[in-house]
Design an enzyme around this catalytic site. Sequence first.
Site, PDB file in Angstrom:
ATOM      1  N   ASN A 232      30.003  26.789  51.557  1.00  0.00           N
ATOM      2  CA  ASN A 232      30.932  26.419  50.495  1.00  0.00           C
ATOM      3  C   ASN A 232      31.884  25.304  50.915  1.00  0.00           C
ATOM      4  O   ASN A 232      32.349  24.526  50.077  1.00  0.00           O
ATOM      5  CB  ASN A 232      31.695  27.655  50.014  1.00  0.00           C
ATOM      6  CG  ASN A 232      30.812  28.590  49.206  1.00  0.00           C
ATOM      7  OD1 ASN A 232      29.778  28.172  48.683  1.00  0.00           O
ATOM      8  ND2 ASN A 232      31.198  29.846  49.095  1.00  0.00           N
TER       9      ASN A 232
ATOM     10  N   SER B 127      45.738  43.313  45.724  1.00  0.00           N
ATOM     11  CA  SER B 127      46.960  44.064  45.453  1.00  0.00           C
ATOM     12  C   SER B 127      46.831  44.890  44.182  1.00  0.00           C
ATOM     13  O   SER B 127      47.307  46.032  44.117  1.00  0.00           O
ATOM     14  CB  SER B 127      48.149  43.109  45.345  1.00  0.00           C
ATOM     15  OG  SER B 127      48.363  42.419  46.574  1.00  0.00           O
TER      16      SER B 127
ATOM     17  N   ARG C 137      33.475  37.883  53.716  1.00  0.00           N
ATOM     18  CA  ARG C 137      33.328  36.674  52.900  1.00  0.00           C
ATOM     19  C   ARG C 137      33.273  35.393  53.729  1.00  0.00           C
ATOM     20  O   ARG C 137      32.832  34.354  53.249  1.00  0.00           O
ATOM     21  CB  ARG C 137      34.483  36.574  51.907  1.00  0.00           C
ATOM     22  CG  ARG C 137      34.558  37.696  50.895  1.00  0.00           C
ATOM     23  CD  ARG C 137      35.835  37.579  50.066  1.00  0.00           C
ATOM     24  NE  ARG C 137      35.964  38.626  49.084  1.00  0.00           N
ATOM     25  CZ  ARG C 137      36.507  39.823  49.318  1.00  0.00           C
ATOM     26  NH1 ARG C 137      36.961  40.100  50.539  1.00  0.00           N
ATOM     27  NH2 ARG C 137      36.604  40.713  48.357  1.00  0.00           N
TER      28      ARG C 137
ATOM     29  N   HIS D 167      42.238  37.239  51.928  1.00  0.00           N
ATOM     30  CA  HIS D 167      41.381  37.897  50.934  1.00  0.00           C
ATOM     31  C   HIS D 167      40.049  38.137  51.629  1.00  0.00           C
ATOM     32  O   HIS D 167      39.087  37.401  51.459  1.00  0.00           O
ATOM     33  CB  HIS D 167      41.201  37.015  49.702  1.00  0.00           C
ATOM     34  CG  HIS D 167      40.267  37.595  48.675  1.00  0.00           C
ATOM     35  ND1 HIS D 167      40.465  38.820  48.077  1.00  0.00           N
ATOM     36  CD2 HIS D 167      39.116  37.108  48.142  1.00  0.00           C
ATOM     37  CE1 HIS D 167      39.491  39.059  47.223  1.00  0.00           C
ATOM     38  NE2 HIS D 167      38.656  38.036  47.252  1.00  0.00           N
TER      39      HIS D 167
ATOM     40  N   PRO E 256      35.165  32.095  50.692  1.00  0.00           N
ATOM     41  CA  PRO E 256      36.438  32.750  50.989  1.00  0.00           C
ATOM     42  C   PRO E 256      37.597  31.819  50.631  1.00  0.00           C
ATOM     43  O   PRO E 256      37.670  30.702  51.171  1.00  0.00           O
ATOM     44  CB  PRO E 256      36.354  33.000  52.497  1.00  0.00           C
ATOM     45  CG  PRO E 256      35.493  31.881  53.007  1.00  0.00           C
ATOM     46  CD  PRO E 256      34.515  31.557  51.916  1.00  0.00           C
TER      47      PRO E 256
ATOM     48  N   SER F 244      43.602  31.930  45.323  1.00  0.00           N
ATOM     49  CA  SER F 244      43.810  33.147  44.521  1.00  0.00           C
ATOM     50  C   SER F 244      44.230  34.303  45.410  1.00  0.00           C
ATOM     51  O   SER F 244      44.843  35.272  44.957  1.00  0.00           O
ATOM     52  CB  SER F 244      42.543  33.505  43.744  1.00  0.00           C
ATOM     53  OG  SER F 244      41.420  33.601  44.603  1.00  0.00           O
TER      54      SER F 244
END
Length: 310
Positions: free
Chosen positions: A100, A152, A93, A178, A126, A146
């Site tokens: 972004n 998880s 990502r 993440h 990301p 997030s």
Amino acid sequence: MKIGLIGAGAVGRACLTSLVYAGGAREIVLVNRNHKRAQGMATDIQYGATLLPAVHVRAGHYEDLDRCHLVIVTVGVNEKTGGATDRSDDAGRLRLLEDNAKIYQDIIPKINAVAPGAIILVVTDPPDPLAEVARHYSNGAHVLSSGTLLDSQRMRFHIARHAGVHPSAVEAMVLGEHGTSQVFIWSGVRIGGVPLARVLDVNEKDCEAFQNKIEEEVRFANISIIEGTGASQLGIGMVTAHITSTILNNERLVVPIGSHIEAYETTLSLPSLLSREGVLETYMPALSSREEDALAASAAVIRKAWEGVA
């Protein structure tokens, strides 16, 4: 309570739907570069929302985010468009970060100008390095990512499926990024309080093969979804609604989401006490030496990524 949602793409739509179903917010303001699209989406969901607890969904502009307690940001180039769907690419990502980050450099000051006290929840991929970009451009606002909450849940799901139990019986966490450097905390996995290996009744070699299979399923779940539907959206929509409800209802749950951790000098996911004020405290679980090293390496990956764009 009033919240803002930036972005009316696939993830924004999924978040909006889940937020309306979850309840807790009395007003949701949807902001999108194409205001007509936001209007259409808000109108569409408002009709169905008549069946649910009262919530006013409306399209707005950045100035309409005043008095928002929480602003959720989903806008940005997605994985498919940004070329982040190659399983052999360690960047994952992070390929989306440069594009972004430019978008965040534009929109975060606009949010901060009208809602300086709002918690900002970064959902765009990301999310961890973008949360650092958001912190840089928001004059110290409380910024969350997030993070690895969705990872998880994916880990819990796959373990539960193999063990033949409901995911609620599984204690499992993914921490760190993440992304591809995420850390699976196998040392802490329990099913009904019992260590995983004892439940599965497997030898060390078979246990390692099992763990590798789960890690592959979780790490590349987004790519598998994108290959089937074109966008990974529904799971993150539900996770975003869960985070939002936890904040708005002051539930004080401990969940693995991202916030700035001074010890690692970056945003990454640790077990975090989440309340109406955002993350109140983070906890460091007991880790194996291998997991400690992996978490430090994951932090370094995130830090190196955002230092190049912030």
